[in-house]
Structures are given as C-alpha cells and as structure tokens.
Design an enzyme around this catalytic site. Structure first.
Site, PDB file in Angstrom:
ATOM      1  N   ARG A  25       0.823  -1.230   0.000  1.00  0.00           N
ATOM      2  CA  ARG A  25       0.000   0.000   0.000  1.00  0.00           C
ATOM      3  C   ARG A  25       0.847   1.267   0.000  1.00  0.00           C
ATOM      4  NH1 ARG A  25      -2.959  -0.893   5.432  1.00  0.00           N
ATOM      5  NH2 ARG A  25      -0.825  -1.548   5.855  1.00  0.00           N
ATOM      6  N   GLU A  30       5.632   6.812  12.324  1.00  0.00           N
ATOM      7  CA  GLU A  30       5.199   7.557  13.504  1.00  0.00           C
ATOM      8  C   GLU A  30       6.252   8.636  13.732  1.00  0.00           C
ATOM      9  OE1 GLU A  30       5.113   5.852  17.748  1.00  0.00           O
ATOM     10  OE2 GLU A  30       3.179   5.328  16.871  1.00  0.00           O
ATOM     11  N   GLN A  48       2.197  24.336  18.374  1.00  0.00           N
ATOM     12  CA  GLN A  48       1.986  24.952  17.056  1.00  0.00           C
ATOM     13  C   GLN A  48       2.694  24.102  16.018  1.00  0.00           C
ATOM     14  OE1 GLN A  48       2.632  29.244  16.858  1.00  0.00           O
ATOM     15  NE2 GLN A  48       3.618  29.034  14.882  1.00  0.00           N
ATOM     16  N   ASN A  50       3.956  24.282  11.942  1.00  0.00           N
ATOM     17  CA  ASN A  50       4.160  25.121  10.763  1.00  0.00           C
ATOM     18  C   ASN A  50       4.525  24.239   9.576  1.00  0.00           C
ATOM     19  OD1 ASN A  50       3.835  27.329  12.468  1.00  0.00           O
ATOM     20  ND2 ASN A  50       6.019  27.563  12.801  1.00  0.00           N
ATOM     21  N   ARG A  60      15.893  30.065   4.336  1.00  0.00           N
ATOM     22  CA  ARG A  60      15.087  30.666   5.401  1.00  0.00           C
ATOM     23  C   ARG A  60      15.871  30.558   6.705  1.00  0.00           C
ATOM     24  NH1 ARG A  60       9.301  30.887   3.972  1.00  0.00           N
ATOM     25  NH2 ARG A  60       8.955  29.795   2.015  1.00  0.00           N
ATOM     26  N   HIS A  63      16.390  31.662  12.527  1.00  0.00           N
ATOM     27  CA  HIS A  63      15.381  32.239  13.412  1.00  0.00           C
ATOM     28  C   HIS A  63      15.380  31.607  14.796  1.00  0.00           C
ATOM     29  CE1 HIS A  63      13.183  32.638   9.317  1.00  0.00           C
ATOM     30  NE2 HIS A  63      13.986  33.671   9.501  1.00  0.00           N
ATOM     31  N   LYS A  72      12.026  23.606  18.089  1.00  0.00           N
ATOM     32  CA  LYS A  72      11.388  23.084  16.874  1.00  0.00           C
ATOM     33  C   LYS A  72      11.848  21.665  16.560  1.00  0.00           C
ATOM     34  CE  LYS A  72      10.809  27.555  14.598  1.00  0.00           C
ATOM     35  NZ  LYS A  72      11.215  28.409  13.462  1.00  0.00           N
ATOM     36  N   TYR A 132       7.353  21.735  10.852  1.00  0.00           N
ATOM     37  CA  TYR A 132       7.974  21.732  12.164  1.00  0.00           C
ATOM     38  C   TYR A 132       6.954  21.953  13.260  1.00  0.00           C
ATOM     39  CZ  TYR A 132       8.949  26.353  10.020  1.00  0.00           C
ATOM     40  OH  TYR A 132       8.888  27.518   9.298  1.00  0.00           O
ATOM     41  N   LYS A 167      13.987  40.461   5.299  1.00  0.00           N
ATOM     42  CA  LYS A 167      14.128  40.354   6.755  1.00  0.00           C
ATOM     43  C   LYS A 167      15.339  39.491   7.129  1.00  0.00           C
ATOM     44  CE  LYS A 167      11.573  38.596  10.759  1.00  0.00           C
ATOM     45  NZ  LYS A 167      10.322  37.983  11.209  1.00  0.00           N
ATOM     46  N   ASP A 168      15.494  38.348   6.478  1.00  0.00           N
ATOM     47  CA  ASP A 168      16.631  37.473   6.772  1.00  0.00           C
ATOM     48  C   ASP A 168      17.945  38.080   6.298  1.00  0.00           C
ATOM     49  OD1 ASP A 168      14.934  35.688   7.975  1.00  0.00           O
ATOM     50  OD2 ASP A 168      14.927  34.258   6.308  1.00  0.00           O
TER      51      ASP A 168
END
Length: 195
Positions: A25, A30, A48, A50, A60, A63, A72, A132, A167-168
């Site tokens: 299949r 997990e 949260q 993302n 990216r 941060h 994260k 994340y 910004k970065d």
C-alpha cells in the site's frame, strides 16, 4: 521502537529517525509519540505546527524566539533541504557552532533543536516542504534572527542561496545578539534546555 536517536550535536540538537512500516500500500511512520519522546529526554508538548513550501535556492533563517521559548522539531516531507541549528546561548562552550543535516522525504530524518538554537534551512531539490512542530506559540515581539552568512559562524551551506527574504538578509550578526540584553534569555547554565 518507532523512533530512535541517530545522533546528538552541540549537546542538545538531536537527529531522530522513525521506523518505517512498508507494504504494497505504501508506508506508515510515527513521527511523534509523547511517551517515546519522554523516554528519549525530549519535549512532549508541542503547541503549534508550521508547514512551509520553498523552491530550489530558497534560504530561510536563522530564526529563534525566547518568549515563549520556541524549540522546533523539523522534518522534510517533500524534496530535500539542509537543516541548520546554531548555538546562540551566551556563555556556552559551543556558542556560534552549528550543525547541518540533510533531510528529505526519502531519508525521513527529523531534527530537534531547542529554543536556544537559531534554526534555518536551504532547499536542495527543485521544491521542498518543511514541517515543524513548535514548543511555543509565535510571538513577533520576542523573536530574532542571525544572518545566514555571518562570518563568525561560517556555515558551509551546500548550495549558494538565490532567494532570501529582506528580513533574513538584514538579520543581526551573532556578536550583536550576544551583546544585546535579550541574550540573557538564553544564557548558558550548563544544563540541558527542553523548550
């Protein structure tokens, strides 16, 4: 054993590999299990999730957030990306050191990096999706970033990035962060940080 630690870096960054159950299949994995994370000494509470989509050449990061602390658990669900974590703890014996892990939909590597590590990634495939789980809710008033090309860190990105947000691109250098009053939030204590 559905999840195992493949390696540890800089004292607190962990690479996890899930067990894959495959048949005609397809496959099942997990990616998070509270009890197993507790056994491994990792956080069990994420508040949260993302999900980002990026094209080849996108970078990216780097941060981080201190209030609430946002650790994260990162994984790539499509394509390939180079995931990076940099120690930004004032007084840490590994401050400014980094670790980079190639993660892909095929190798299924996951990287856990606590809040006291700046995180980022660059896309190696034509496209990549990175998901994340975060230990803190996003707060724009208590977040910052370190320049991806800070000469004091010297990250060996496997490709030259071609797309970086303004910004970065304008993020501070590590030495500026360490001299700021906010750096006290991530002062090194010699003990592992869970968030």
């Amino acid at each position: 054993m559905p999840l195992k630690i493949e390696s540890r870096h800089l004292g607190e960054v962990v690479v996890l590999v899930p067990q894959v159950y495959e048949d005609e299949r397809g496959y099942f994995i997990e990616t998070y299990h509270s009890d197993r994370f507790k056994e491994l000494g990792l956080p069990q509470s994420f508040v949260q999730e993302n999900h980002s989509y990026s094209r080849k050449g996108v970078l990216r990061g780097l941060h981080f957030q201190w209030d609430p602390p946002m650790g994260k658990l990162m994984r790539v669900t499509r394509g390939t990306a180079f995931l990076v974590a940099v120690d930004v703890r004032r007084g840490s014996p590994t401050v400014g050191k980094w670790v980079g892990i190639e993660a892909s939909a095929e190798n299924r590597n996951q990287v856990w990096a606590p809040a006291s590590f700046a995180r980022g990634f660059c896309v190696l495939a034509e496209e990549a999706e990175v998901q994340y789980l975060c230990t803190g809710i996003y707060n724009s008033r208590a977040e910052s970033a370190i320049r991806w090309d800070d000469p004091d860190i010297e990250i060996a990105w496997p490709v030259a990035p071609s797309i970086i947000s303004d910004k970065d691109r304008k993020a501070q250098r590590l030495r500026e962060w360490l001299a700021s009053p906010d750096a006290q939030h991530f002062a090194y204590t010699g003990q592992a940080v869970s968030a």
